[in-house]
Motif scaffolding. Structure first.
Motif: not given
Length: 207
Positions: A65-74, A167-171
């Motif tokens: 979603x907009x603003x969510x993390x964009x982790x790179x996945x192989x 997600x960000x831990x702060x959230x």
């Protein structure tokens, strides 16, 4: 390979997309994508569908979603089993003896100050995860990143794969972890009904 008009080469269609259009894995991606996207929209975080091949973890689809993390996945996940979201979910499906053999002796490698490095601490963490129906990795793999995972089971309660949220831990305070964890668990339980090709896709991977 295909030879072009200027005598260079490019991958053939089969090399670029080796699986046929109606292969179970491709069907599963099509069926699961709207389900994952709806889940990602509901919780406002990145959601990943993973299938197991013995103790390997294969990414099938990702929704963001907009603003969510964009982790790179192989295609294959390589995060340590003892401290990653999909890793802990996979450990939950293993019998204790197999889990012990796969993990090896402790202390396990510490990637952050929050990584669980003792077998006893990890087993207690996994026992709680089994009771709740979802596993958590909060600042254990990467500082500032929280992952929550829930296994997807077949009709005989065998784990075929998992849903993973990052997600960000702060959230994520404890209340939100519980809320998102429950949502993820329910979604994992329903996926077998929402994606009919899940069973055949899992069988193609050796289940």
């Amino acid at each position: 390979m295909i030879r072009t008009g200027n005598r260079s080469y490019m991958p053939s269609p089969k090399a670029v997309s080796p699986l046929p259009l109606m292969h179970p894995l491709k069907q599963l991606r099509r069926e699961a994508q709207p389900v994952l996207q709806a889940l990602a929209n509901e919780i406002g975080e990145t959601v990943v569908l993973v299938l197991y091949m013995d103790i390997e973890r294969m990414v099938v689809e990702i929704a963001q979603t907009q603003g969510s993390l964009t982790p790179y996945y192989d295609t294959w996940l390589h995060g340590p089993l003892h401290c990653s979201g999909a890793g802990k979910a996979l450990l939950l499906k293993l019998e204790p003896e197999r889990r012990h053999a796969v993990l090896g002796p402790d202390p396990f490698r510490a990637l952050t100050p929050r990584t669980l490095t003792s077998r006893q601490a990890l087993e207690e963490n996994l026992e709680r995860a089994g009771q709740r129906g979802y596993a958590t990795s909060r600042d254990e793999h990467h500082m500032g990143l929280t992952a929550i995972s829930a296994n997807i089971h077949d009709w005989h309660h065998a784990a075929l794969g998992c849903l993973v949220m990052t997600g960000h831990s702060r959230a994520f305070d404890e209340a939100r972890i519980e809320s998102v964890g429950e949502t993820l668990r329910r979604s994992a339980e329903l996926l077998l009904f929402q994606a009919p090709s899940l069973r055949s896709a899992a069988e193609s991977l050796g289940h």
